[in-house]
Scaffold this motif. Structure first.
Motif, mmCIF file in Angstrom:
data_model
loop_
_atom_site.group_PDB
_atom_site.id
_atom_site.type_symbol
_atom_site.label_atom_id
_atom_site.label_comp_id
_atom_site.label_asym_id
_atom_site.label_seq_id
_atom_site.Cartn_x
_atom_site.Cartn_y
_atom_site.Cartn_z
ATOM 1 N N ARG A 96 0.803 -1.110 0.028
ATOM 2 C CA ARG A 96 0.042 -0.156 0.117
ATOM 3 C C ARG A 96 0.851 1.082 -0.160
ATOM 4 O O ARG A 96 1.951 1.364 0.649
ATOM 5 C CB ARG A 96 -0.947 -0.054 1.222
ATOM 6 N N VAL A 97 0.459 2.095 -0.981
ATOM 7 C CA VAL A 97 1.287 3.620 -0.806
ATOM 8 C C VAL A 97 0.218 4.489 -0.696
ATOM 9 O O VAL A 97 -0.674 4.712 -1.307
ATOM 10 C CB VAL A 97 2.057 3.652 -2.038
ATOM 11 N N ASP A 98 0.637 5.611 0.173
ATOM 12 C CA ASP A 98 -0.318 6.418 0.449
ATOM 13 C C ASP A 98 0.550 7.845 -0.081
ATOM 14 O O ASP A 98 1.578 7.904 0.022
ATOM 15 C CB ASP A 98 -0.274 6.822 1.913
ATOM 16 N N MET A 99 -0.565 8.506 -0.726
ATOM 17 C CA MET A 99 0.446 9.829 -1.492
ATOM 18 C C MET A 99 -0.768 11.115 -1.154
ATOM 19 O O MET A 99 -2.040 10.771 -0.813
ATOM 20 C CB MET A 99 0.401 9.762 -2.925
ATOM 21 N N THR A 100 -0.062 12.166 -1.313
ATOM 22 C CA THR A 100 -0.913 13.384 -1.418
ATOM 23 C C THR A 100 -1.108 13.801 -2.717
ATOM 24 O O THR A 100 0.047 14.026 -3.289
ATOM 25 C CB THR A 100 -0.320 14.565 -0.409
ATOM 26 N N VAL A 101 -1.978 13.999 -3.186
ATOM 27 C CA VAL A 101 -2.466 14.090 -4.644
ATOM 28 C C VAL A 101 -3.253 15.545 -4.640
ATOM 29 O O VAL A 101 -4.443 15.412 -4.251
ATOM 30 C CB VAL A 101 -3.156 13.039 -5.334
ATOM 31 N N TYR A 102 -2.508 16.656 -5.184
ATOM 32 C CA TYR A 102 -3.233 17.757 -5.228
ATOM 33 C C TYR A 102 -3.948 18.199 -3.989
ATOM 34 O O TYR A 102 -5.033 18.687 -3.858
ATOM 35 C CB TYR A 102 -4.439 18.012 -6.504
ATOM 36 N N GLY A 103 -2.965 18.177 -2.846
ATOM 37 C CA GLY A 103 -3.696 18.515 -1.677
ATOM 38 C C GLY A 103 -4.611 17.270 -0.797
ATOM 39 O O GLY A 103 -4.652 17.371 0.429
ATOM 40 N N ALA A 104 -5.104 16.347 -1.473
ATOM 41 C CA ALA A 104 -5.773 15.345 -1.089
ATOM 42 C C ALA A 104 -5.245 13.831 -0.707
ATOM 43 O O ALA A 104 -4.303 13.595 -1.592
ATOM 44 C CB ALA A 104 -6.912 15.118 -1.692
ATOM 45 N N PRO A 105 -5.373 13.267 0.394
ATOM 46 C CA PRO A 105 -4.929 12.043 0.638
ATOM 47 C C PRO A 105 -5.360 10.832 -0.241
ATOM 48 O O PRO A 105 -6.692 10.913 -0.562
ATOM 49 C CB PRO A 105 -4.976 11.731 2.236
#
Length: 119
Positions: A96-105
């Motif tokens: 699992r990879v968590d990212m911040t995409v355009y300010g959203a998790p």
């Protein structure tokens, strides 16, 4: 789109070792925590280990001292070194990879890789 490709699963005898890899590709933004989970039929998916962007690690009690999680930020890849494997480690392992995409998790999951430990 983000793709996670896992590799390294297989069949091993008790006491043996395996190393799992999970490489992220595609529209990679800011990667935060990366982790490994596992699931056996009829049970909930459980956290095995996770590693933050700063390198802090967290392990399930059942794998402490036997498994080691690491990451290579230059390759957007997370690893799980599994030593002293036990039959009860048999499961489908997911990264699992968590990212911040355009300010959203956002969270992304791999397709799973089977680990089977024979006694």
């Amino acid at each position: 789109q983000v793709q996670l490709v896992e590799s390294g699963g297989g069949l091993v005898q008790a006491g043996g070792s395996l190393k799992l890899s999970c490489a992220a590709s595609g529209s990679i933004f800011s990667i935060n925590t990366m982790g490994w989970y596992r699931q056996v039929p009829g049970k909930q998916r459980e956290l095995v280990a996770s590693i933050s962007s700063g390198g802090s690690t967290n392990y399930a009690d059942s794998v402490k001292g036997r498994f080691t999680i690491s990451r290579d930020n230059s390759k957007d890849t997370v690893y799980l070194q599994m030593d002293s494997l036990k039959p009860e480690d048999t499961a489908l392992y997911y990264c699992r990879v968590d990212m911040t995409v355009y300010g959203a998790p956002r969270e992304y999951w791999g397709q799973g890789t089977q680990v089977t430990v024979s006694s």
